[in-house]
Design a protein around this motif. Sequence first.
Motif, PDB file in Angstrom:
ATOM      1  N   ASP A 166      17.722 -18.697  18.479  1.00  0.00           N
ATOM      2  CA  ASP A 166      17.318 -20.016  18.962  1.00  0.00           C
ATOM      3  C   ASP A 166      17.972 -21.120  18.140  1.00  0.00           C
ATOM      4  O   ASP A 166      18.511 -22.091  18.684  1.00  0.00           O
ATOM      5  N   ILE A 167      17.949 -20.963  16.813  1.00  0.00           N
ATOM      6  CA  ILE A 167      18.582 -21.955  15.938  1.00  0.00           C
ATOM      7  C   ILE A 167      20.082 -22.028  16.239  1.00  0.00           C
ATOM      8  O   ILE A 167      20.651 -23.112  16.363  1.00  0.00           O
ATOM      9  N   ALA A 168      20.725 -20.865  16.352  1.00  0.00           N
ATOM     10  CA  ALA A 168      22.162 -20.819  16.641  1.00  0.00           C
ATOM     11  C   ALA A 168      22.470 -21.512  17.964  1.00  0.00           C
ATOM     12  O   ALA A 168      23.426 -22.291  18.062  1.00  0.00           O
ATOM     13  N   ASP A 169      21.661 -21.235  18.996  1.00  0.00           N
ATOM     14  CA  ASP A 169      21.875 -21.865  20.301  1.00  0.00           C
ATOM     15  C   ASP A 169      21.696 -23.378  20.227  1.00  0.00           C
ATOM     16  O   ASP A 169      22.439 -24.133  20.851  1.00  0.00           O
ATOM     17  N   ARG A 170      20.688 -23.816  19.481  1.00  0.00           N
ATOM     18  CA  ARG A 170      20.443 -25.259  19.349  1.00  0.00           C
ATOM     19  C   ARG A 170      21.590 -25.949  18.598  1.00  0.00           C
ATOM     20  O   ARG A 170      21.993 -27.055  18.960  1.00  0.00           O
ATOM     21  N   LEU A 171      22.100 -25.286  17.557  1.00  0.00           N
ATOM     22  CA  LEU A 171      23.239 -25.853  16.823  1.00  0.00           C
ATOM     23  C   LEU A 171      24.478 -25.911  17.710  1.00  0.00           C
ATOM     24  O   LEU A 171      25.197 -26.905  17.732  1.00  0.00           O
ATOM     25  N   ALA A 172      24.727 -24.842  18.452  1.00  0.00           N
ATOM     26  CA  ALA A 172      25.881 -24.806  19.353  1.00  0.00           C
ATOM     27  C   ALA A 172      25.748 -25.878  20.431  1.00  0.00           C
ATOM     28  O   ALA A 172      26.726 -26.563  20.762  1.00  0.00           O
ATOM     29  N   LYS A 173      24.551 -26.038  20.962  1.00  0.00           N
ATOM     30  CA  LYS A 173      24.321 -27.050  22.004  1.00  0.00           C
ATOM     31  C   LYS A 173      24.592 -28.454  21.471  1.00  0.00           C
ATOM     32  O   LYS A 173      25.152 -29.293  22.166  1.00  0.00           O
ATOM     33  N   TYR A 174      24.223 -28.705  20.222  1.00  0.00           N
ATOM     34  CA  TYR A 174      24.480 -30.010  19.614  1.00  0.00           C
ATOM     35  C   TYR A 174      25.979 -30.333  19.638  1.00  0.00           C
ATOM     36  O   TYR A 174      26.378 -31.462  19.865  1.00  0.00           O
ATOM     37  N   PHE A 175      26.787 -29.309  19.398  1.00  0.00           N
ATOM     38  CA  PHE A 175      28.242 -29.504  19.376  1.00  0.00           C
ATOM     39  C   PHE A 175      28.882 -29.288  20.751  1.00  0.00           C
ATOM     40  O   PHE A 175      30.097 -29.281  20.876  1.00  0.00           O
ATOM     41  N   GLY A 176      28.067 -29.077  21.782  1.00  0.00           N
ATOM     42  CA  GLY A 176      28.587 -28.888  23.133  1.00  0.00           C
ATOM     43  C   GLY A 176      29.266 -27.548  23.328  1.00  0.00           C
ATOM     44  O   GLY A 176      30.200 -27.433  24.128  1.00  0.00           O
ATOM     45  N   LEU A 177      28.793 -26.528  22.626  1.00  0.00           N
ATOM     46  CA  LEU A 177      29.410 -25.202  22.687  1.00  0.00           C
ATOM     47  C   LEU A 177      28.452 -24.181  23.282  1.00  0.00           C
ATOM     48  O   LEU A 177      27.247 -24.393  23.316  1.00  0.00           O
ATOM     49  N   LYS A 178      29.013 -23.063  23.701  1.00  0.00           N
ATOM     50  CA  LYS A 178      28.212 -21.936  24.198  1.00  0.00           C
ATOM     51  C   LYS A 178      28.607 -20.722  23.375  1.00  0.00           C
ATOM     52  O   LYS A 178      29.794 -20.446  23.201  1.00  0.00           O
ATOM     53  N   LEU A 179      27.612 -19.997  22.872  1.00  0.00           N
ATOM     54  CA  LEU A 179      27.878 -18.803  22.073  1.00  0.00           C
ATOM     55  C   LEU A 179      27.938 -17.566  22.961  1.00  0.00           C
ATOM     56  O   LEU A 179      27.050 -17.347  23.779  1.00  0.00           O
ATOM     57  N   GLU A 180      28.977 -16.762  22.787  1.00  0.00           N
ATOM     58  CA  GLU A 180      29.121 -15.536  23.569  1.00  0.00           C
ATOM     59  C   GLU A 180      28.114 -14.475  23.138  1.00  0.00           C
ATOM     60  O   GLU A 180      27.669 -13.675  23.950  1.00  0.00           O
ATOM     61  N   HIS A 181      27.770 -14.456  21.852  1.00  0.00           N
ATOM     62  CA  HIS A 181      26.849 -13.449  21.334  1.00  0.00           C
ATOM     63  C   HIS A 181      25.395 -13.909  21.367  1.00  0.00           C
ATOM     64  O   HIS A 181      24.538 -13.290  20.755  1.00  0.00           O
ATOM     65  N   SER A 182      25.139 -14.963  22.065  1.00  0.00           N
ATOM     66  CA  SER A 182      23.774 -15.474  22.153  1.00  0.00           C
ATOM     67  C   SER A 182      22.897 -14.512  22.932  1.00  0.00           C
ATOM     68  O   SER A 182      23.319 -13.947  23.932  1.00  0.00           O
TER      69      SER A 182
END
Length: 196
Positions: free
Chosen positions: A142-158
Motif C-alpha cells: 500500500d505504501i509503495a503504491d501510494r508513493l508510486a501514485k504520487y509520482f504518477g507511476l504504476k508498479l509492475e510488482h504491486s
Amino acid sequence: MRKILKGGILIAVLFIPLQIFAFEAVVYNENVLSQKVSEELNLIGQELYDKTGIHLFVAAGASTPLEELLKKQDELPKPNVLLVLSQNSHKVDIVGSQEALTFFDKEAVLSPYPGTGTILPILTSHKGQDVFNAAILNGYADIADRLAKYFGLKLEHSIGNANRDTINILRILFYGFICFALLYYVQRKMKRARHV
C-alpha cells in the motif's frame, strides 16, 4: 584452461554488481516474516527504488520493543520510509525521512478502518495464523503504491488492494440492496394509502 579462467572471471564480474546492488527491504526480522514474504517485499521495494529513488524498508520484531525498532530508521539511506511492527509491544508505525513522508498519507495506511487501512484491520481480525506476514505485505504494498501514485507511476510488482476493493464492492452492493428495499417498502405503503 585460460579460456575457462577468463570465462569464470567474466561471469564473476558480471554478477558481482547484481549481488552488491540487490535491494533488501527487510532491515530487521526476528522470525516474524517468512522468506516468501521477504522476497516479495524485495521485488516491490527494488522496483519502487528504481523508479522513484525512495527506499522502503521493514523492521519486524517479535520481542524487540517498538522504540528500538524505530531507531533503525536513522541508519538507513535517505530518502526512506520504514514500516515497523513489534509483536511484543502490539504496535505498528511508519517513520521516515521528512521528505519521503510528505509523498503519502501515513494515517490512511495505519487507519483501523477496513475501507481505508491496510495493516491494522488484518492484525485485529484474528483470522488465520499468518496475520503478521499478511499485514506487513499489505501495508508495504500500500505504501509503495501510494508513493508510486504520487509520482504518477504504476508498479509492475504491486499486489494491489484486492481486499479493500472487494470490501468496497460488497459494501456498495449491501447498501444498494438496503436502499432498494426501503424504496420498495415506501412505494408499497404509498400505493396502499392511495387505494384506501
